[in-house]
Design a protein around this motif. Structure first.
Motif, PDB file in Angstrom:
ATOM      1  N   ARG A  10       0.859  -1.185   0.000  1.00 43.10           N
ATOM      2  CA  ARG A  10       0.000   0.000   0.000  1.00 43.10           C
ATOM      3  C   ARG A  10       0.895   1.234   0.000  1.00 43.10           C
ATOM      4  O   ARG A  10       1.871   1.298   0.744  1.00 43.10           O
ATOM      5  N   PHE A  11       0.574   2.196  -0.853  1.00 48.75           N
ATOM      6  CA  PHE A  11       1.300   3.469  -0.862  1.00 48.75           C
ATOM      7  C   PHE A  11       0.384   4.551  -0.318  1.00 48.75           C
ATOM      8  O   PHE A  11      -0.813   4.549  -0.631  1.00 48.75           O
ATOM      9  N   SER A  12       0.935   5.455   0.464  1.00 51.78           N
ATOM     10  CA  SER A  12       0.111   6.607   0.827  1.00 51.78           C
ATOM     11  C   SER A  12       0.406   7.699  -0.189  1.00 51.78           C
ATOM     12  O   SER A  12       1.568   8.087  -0.377  1.00 51.78           O
ATOM     13  N   ASP A  22      -3.705   0.883  -3.020  1.00 45.72           N
ATOM     14  CA  ASP A  22      -3.341  -0.524  -2.862  1.00 45.72           C
ATOM     15  C   ASP A  22      -2.766  -0.996  -4.191  1.00 45.72           C
ATOM     16  O   ASP A  22      -3.503  -1.468  -5.054  1.00 45.72           O
ATOM     17  N   ALA A  23      -1.461  -0.828  -4.351  1.00 43.48           N
ATOM     18  CA  ALA A  23      -0.821  -1.171  -5.629  1.00 43.48           C
ATOM     19  C   ALA A  23      -0.874  -2.675  -5.861  1.00 43.48           C
ATOM     20  O   ALA A  23      -1.097  -3.132  -6.974  1.00 43.48           O
ATOM     21  N   VAL A  24      -0.672  -3.455  -4.798  1.00 41.20           N
ATOM     22  CA  VAL A  24      -0.750  -4.917  -4.874  1.00 41.20           C
ATOM     23  C   VAL A  24      -1.526  -5.390  -3.648  1.00 41.20           C
ATOM     24  O   VAL A  24      -1.206  -5.021  -2.521  1.00 41.20           O
ATOM     25  N   GLY A  41      -0.127  -7.760 -17.435  1.00 43.42           N
ATOM     26  CA  GLY A  41      -1.223  -6.911 -16.963  1.00 43.42           C
ATOM     27  C   GLY A  41      -1.110  -5.538 -17.575  1.00 43.42           C
ATOM     28  O   GLY A  41      -0.050  -5.157 -18.061  1.00 43.42           O
ATOM     29  N   PRO A  42      -2.218  -4.759 -17.567  1.00 43.97           N
ATOM     30  CA  PRO A  42      -2.167  -3.417 -18.148  1.00 43.97           C
ATOM     31  C   PRO A  42      -1.292  -2.481 -17.322  1.00 43.97           C
ATOM     32  O   PRO A  42      -0.909  -2.820 -16.193  1.00 43.97           O
ATOM     33  N   ASN A  43      -1.020  -1.293 -17.827  1.00 42.75           N
ATOM     34  CA  ASN A  43      -0.253  -0.289 -17.070  1.00 42.75           C
ATOM     35  C   ASN A  43      -0.949  -0.039 -15.740  1.00 42.75           C
ATOM     36  O   ASN A  43      -2.169   0.068 -15.693  1.00 42.75           O
ATOM     37  N   GLY A  44      -0.145   0.052 -14.686  1.00 44.55           N
ATOM     38  CA  GLY A  44      -0.698   0.373 -13.368  1.00 44.55           C
ATOM     39  C   GLY A  44      -1.322  -0.817 -12.645  1.00 44.55           C
ATOM     40  O   GLY A  44      -1.898  -0.659 -11.569  1.00 44.55           O
ATOM     41  N   ALA A  45      -1.191  -2.040 -13.208  1.00 41.70           N
ATOM     42  CA  ALA A  45      -1.828  -3.211 -12.598  1.00 41.70           C
ATOM     43  C   ALA A  45      -1.134  -3.670 -11.322  1.00 41.70           C
ATOM     44  O   ALA A  45      -1.734  -4.342 -10.481  1.00 41.70           O
ATOM     45  N   GLY A  46       0.148  -3.327 -11.177  1.00 49.91           N
ATOM     46  CA  GLY A  46       0.892  -3.758  -9.983  1.00 49.91           C
ATOM     47  C   GLY A  46       2.087  -4.643 -10.298  1.00 49.91           C
ATOM     48  O   GLY A  46       2.686  -5.237  -9.396  1.00 49.91           O
ATOM     49  N   LYS A  47       2.477  -4.735 -11.570  1.00 48.81           N
ATOM     50  CA  LYS A  47       3.573  -5.623 -11.964  1.00 48.81           C
ATOM     51  C   LYS A  47       4.906  -5.179 -11.367  1.00 48.81           C
ATOM     52  O   LYS A  47       5.591  -5.958 -10.706  1.00 48.81           O
ATOM     53  N   THR A  48       5.264  -3.916 -11.613  1.00 45.10           N
ATOM     54  CA  THR A  48       6.570  -3.428 -11.138  1.00 45.10           C
ATOM     55  C   THR A  48       6.631  -3.467  -9.616  1.00 45.10           C
ATOM     56  O   THR A  48       7.655  -3.847  -9.038  1.00 45.10           O
ATOM     57  N   THR A  49       5.542  -3.105  -8.960  1.00 43.14           N
ATOM     58  CA  THR A  49       5.534  -3.110  -7.498  1.00 43.14           C
ATOM     59  C   THR A  49       5.784  -4.526  -6.975  1.00 43.14           C
ATOM     60  O   THR A  49       6.588  -4.730  -6.051  1.00 43.14           O
ATOM     61  N   THR A  50       5.144  -5.517  -7.589  1.00 43.94           N
ATOM     62  CA  THR A  50       5.363  -6.910  -7.168  1.00 43.94           C
ATOM     63  C   THR A  50       6.818  -7.302  -7.395  1.00 43.94           C
ATOM     64  O   THR A  50       7.469  -7.890  -6.524  1.00 43.94           O
ATOM     65  N   ASP A 164      12.031  -6.638 -15.874  1.00 41.55           N
ATOM     66  CA  ASP A 164      10.882  -5.740 -15.844  1.00 41.55           C
ATOM     67  C   ASP A 164      10.677  -5.163 -17.243  1.00 41.55           C
ATOM     68  O   ASP A 164      11.477  -4.358 -17.708  1.00 41.55           O
ATOM     69  N   GLU A 165       9.634  -5.646 -17.907  1.00 41.55           N
ATOM     70  CA  GLU A 165       9.301  -5.214 -19.265  1.00 41.55           C
ATOM     71  C   GLU A 165      10.539  -5.153 -20.167  1.00 41.55           C
ATOM     72  O   GLU A 165      10.939  -4.068 -20.613  1.00 41.55           O
ATOM     73  N   PRO A 166      11.155  -6.317 -20.436  1.00 40.80           N
ATOM     74  CA  PRO A 166      12.445  -6.334 -21.126  1.00 40.80           C
ATOM     75  C   PRO A 166      12.434  -5.766 -22.534  1.00 40.80           C
ATOM     76  O   PRO A 166      13.460  -5.304 -23.005  1.00 40.80           O
ATOM     77  N   THR A 197       5.360  -8.037 -18.375  1.00 39.85           N
ATOM     78  CA  THR A 197       5.130  -7.518 -19.719  1.00 39.85           C
ATOM     79  C   THR A 197       3.709  -7.000 -19.843  1.00 39.85           C
ATOM     80  O   THR A 197       2.833  -7.423 -19.105  1.00 39.85           O
ATOM     81  N   HIS A 198       3.504  -6.033 -20.746  1.00 43.42           N
ATOM     82  CA  HIS A 198       2.120  -5.748 -21.084  1.00 43.42           C
ATOM     83  C   HIS A 198       1.862  -6.060 -22.554  1.00 43.42           C
ATOM     84  O   HIS A 198       0.858  -5.663 -23.104  1.00 43.42           O
ATOM     85  N   TYR A 199       2.810  -6.818 -23.153  1.00 44.53           N
ATOM     86  CA  TYR A 199       2.603  -7.266 -24.523  1.00 44.53           C
ATOM     87  C   TYR A 199       2.020  -8.675 -24.524  1.00 44.53           C
ATOM     88  O   TYR A 199       2.672  -9.623 -24.071  1.00 44.53           O
TER      89      TYR A 199
HETATM   90  N1  LIG Z   1       5.594   5.148  -4.990  1.00 50.23           N
HETATM   91  C1  LIG Z   1       4.293   5.133  -5.255  1.00 50.23           C
HETATM   92  N2  LIG Z   1       3.441   5.978  -4.628  1.00 50.23           N
HETATM   93  C2  LIG Z   1       2.106   5.969  -4.892  1.00 50.23           C
HETATM   94  N3  LIG Z   1       1.529   5.116  -5.782  1.00 50.23           N
HETATM   95  C3  LIG Z   1       2.324   4.261  -6.448  1.00 50.23           C
HETATM   96  C4  LIG Z   1       3.739   4.211  -6.235  1.00 50.23           C
HETATM   97  N4  LIG Z   1       4.265   3.258  -7.035  1.00 50.23           N
HETATM   98  C5  LIG Z   1       3.225   2.727  -7.732  1.00 50.23           C
HETATM   99  N5  LIG Z   1       2.068   3.327  -7.383  1.00 50.23           N
HETATM  100  C6  LIG Z   1       0.716   3.027  -7.916  1.00 50.23           C
HETATM  101  O1  LIG Z   1       0.484   1.641  -7.747  1.00 50.23           O
HETATM  102  C7  LIG Z   1      -0.199   1.101  -8.873  1.00 50.23           C
HETATM  103  C8  LIG Z   1       0.612  -0.040  -9.478  1.00 50.23           C
HETATM  104  O2  LIG Z   1       1.799   0.493 -10.078  1.00 50.23           O
HETATM  105  P1  LIG Z   1       2.914  -0.413 -10.795  1.00 50.23           P
HETATM  106  O3  LIG Z   1       4.012   0.486 -11.232  1.00 50.23           O
HETATM  107  O4  LIG Z   1       3.245  -1.559  -9.927  1.00 50.23           O
HETATM  108  O5  LIG Z   1       2.085  -0.940 -12.052  1.00 50.23           O
HETATM  109  P2  LIG Z   1       2.636  -1.697 -13.343  1.00 50.23           P
HETATM  110  O6  LIG Z   1       1.683  -2.816 -13.597  1.00 50.23           O
HETATM  111  O7  LIG Z   1       4.057  -2.043 -13.202  1.00 50.23           O
HETATM  112  O8  LIG Z   1       2.463  -0.597 -14.457  1.00 50.23           O
HETATM  113  P3  LIG Z   1       3.434  -0.262 -15.719  1.00 50.23           P
HETATM  114  O9  LIG Z   1       3.120  -1.310 -16.732  1.00 50.23           O
HETATM  115  O10 LIG Z   1       2.923   1.086 -16.112  1.00 50.23           O
HETATM  116  O11 LIG Z   1       4.853  -0.248 -15.274  1.00 50.23           O
HETATM  117  C9  LIG Z   1      -0.431   2.256  -9.823  1.00 50.23           C
HETATM  118  O12 LIG Z   1      -1.722   2.776  -9.561  1.00 50.23           O
HETATM  119  C10 LIG Z   1       0.630   3.259  -9.414  1.00 50.23           C
HETATM  120  O13 LIG Z   1       0.219   4.577  -9.714  1.00 50.23           O
END
Ligand SMILES: Nc1ncnc2c1ncn2[C@@H]1O[C@H](COP(=O)(O)OP(=O)(O)OP(=O)(O)O)[C@@H](O)[C@H]1O
Length: 333
Positions: A10-12, A22-24, A41-50, A164-166, A197-199
């Motif tokens: 969770r990010f504040s 709740d990113a993930v 998953g699409p952009n913003g789905a939570g891939k990079t955070t995971t 990460d998205e190679p 990936t988002h491809y």
């Molecule tokens: N440091 C942060 N502070 C606040 N919100 C964040 C932070 N990092 C990520 N988020 C939010 O968490 C959600 C998931 O982001 P994340 O980067 O994990 O998605 P992603 O699937 O990797 O997207 P992309 O394909 O665009 O890289 C998004 O809504 C993003 O805006």
């Protein structure tokens, strides 16, 4: 190789509102040694955070995981020493020659100067960048640069590598070339690969198994073929004037066996048991209603159909809407 349970972050959000994101939201991930697993998953789905949690770069808000035999929370250094991480964009200095970058990376992992140089040569040959020793990293092409990033991630011979998205930003030819290198890692060097990936095409052609994430939750999991087999029948997409989509959707829904009728922008999508048989019937119905068809597509199930049937949205649409929203935010800011 990876066993994660209830991993959440969770990010504040900063700013005037005290919202949290709740990113993930509690994901379970299991990856066996030798697998090539895609996190789609699409952009913003939570891939990079995971990925950042699994590679120790970000502490989970909740959950636990074992990665490459070490506990993520109790022994992050143990995890770090046994994994490779190829981030988006990489972190090479543009003026530094390729061979020096590789040697420096080896030294960072505690190798002697000679060992680092030898390993540098070996990974450069493995990634077909061995003729570029003295070239400053900043002068490499996009594809070569990405292969240098991979070589840097392999210098300490990790058994598990995260990407990460190679292939984001690469042209189709360089993308296909990189897929060959990623496949080889597994086939010739016995490396386990976990990539985001988002491809759709990348996940489909490269991965043994796919985890599909949306809104911070895993919504599907399986081999590309088994996921596609869950969706029966053909997908049909009909383009009409935006004002006529509602009536077109009604007519499509009335076809024999039609289901999952959705409308987005100028497209009406639905599934039918046999697209080739449904099309002439729909054409006649549209003709009677005075609707001109602008485009038509019939296709066998794809991973996008899997996403559509699970979430009611197309992965491609989710992607372009997210990008448009981001542009809007950037514009306002
Ligand atoms: N440091 C942060 N502070 C606040 N919100 C964040 C932070 N990092 C990520 N988020 C939010 O968490 C959600 C998931 O982001 P994340 O980067 O994990 O998605 P992603 O699937 O990797 O997207 P992309 O394909 O665009 O890289 C998004 O809504 C993003 O805006």
């Amino acid at each position: 190789m990876i066993k994660a349970r209830g991993l959440a972050r969770r990010f504040s959000a900063r700013g005037r509102t005290a919202n949290t994101v709740d990113a993930v939201s509690g994901v379970d991930i299991d990856v066996e040694a030798g697998e090539l697993v895609g996190f789609l998953g699409p952009n913003g789905a939570g891939k990079t955070t995971t990925l950042r949690m699994l590679t120790t770069l970000l502490r989970p808000s909740e959950g636990e995981a074992t990665v490459a035999g070490h506990d993520l929370l109790r022994d992050p250094a143990g995890v770090r020493g046994r994994i490779g991480y190829v981030a988006q964009g990489g972190g090479t200095a543009p003026e530094c020659p390729v061979a020096d970058e590789l040697e420096l990376q080896g030294r960072l992992y505690g190798l002697s100067k000679n060992e680092a140089r030898e390993r540098g040569k070996a990974v450069a040959a493995q990634l077909d960048i061995d003729g570029l020793d003295r070239r400053p990293a900043g002068t490499l092409s996009g594809g070569q640069r990405r292969r240098l990033d991979i070589a840097l991630g392999l210098i300490h011979r990790p058994r598990l590598v995260f990407f990460d998205e190679p292939t984001t930003g690469l042209d189709p030819q360089s993308r296909a070339n990189l897929w060959t290198h990623i496949r080889r890692l597994r086939e010739e060097h016995d490396v386990t690969v976990f990539l985001t990936t988002h491809y759709l095409e990348e996940a489909d052609s490269l991965c043994d198994r796919i985890l599909v994430i949306d809104g911070g939750r895993i919504v599907a999991e399986g081999s590309p073929d088994s996921l596609k087999a869950q969706v029966s029948g053909d997908g049909v997409a009909i383009g009409v004037d935006p004002e006529q989509t509602a009536l077109t959707a009604d007519l499509a829904g009335a076809l024999d066996g039609a289901r999952e009728v959705t409308v987005s922008d100028e497209l009406v999508r639905f599934r039918v048991p046999r697209g080739d048989l449904a099309m002439p019937e729909l054409l006649r119905a549209l003709d009677r209603a005075g609707i001109a068809m602008r485009s038509a597509q019939v296709h066998r199930p794809t991973l996008d159909d899997v996403f559509l049937s699970l979430t009611g949205r197309s992965l491609r649409d989710a992607e372009s809407k997210h990008k448009a929203a981001e542009k809007e935010v950037a514009h306002v800011a």
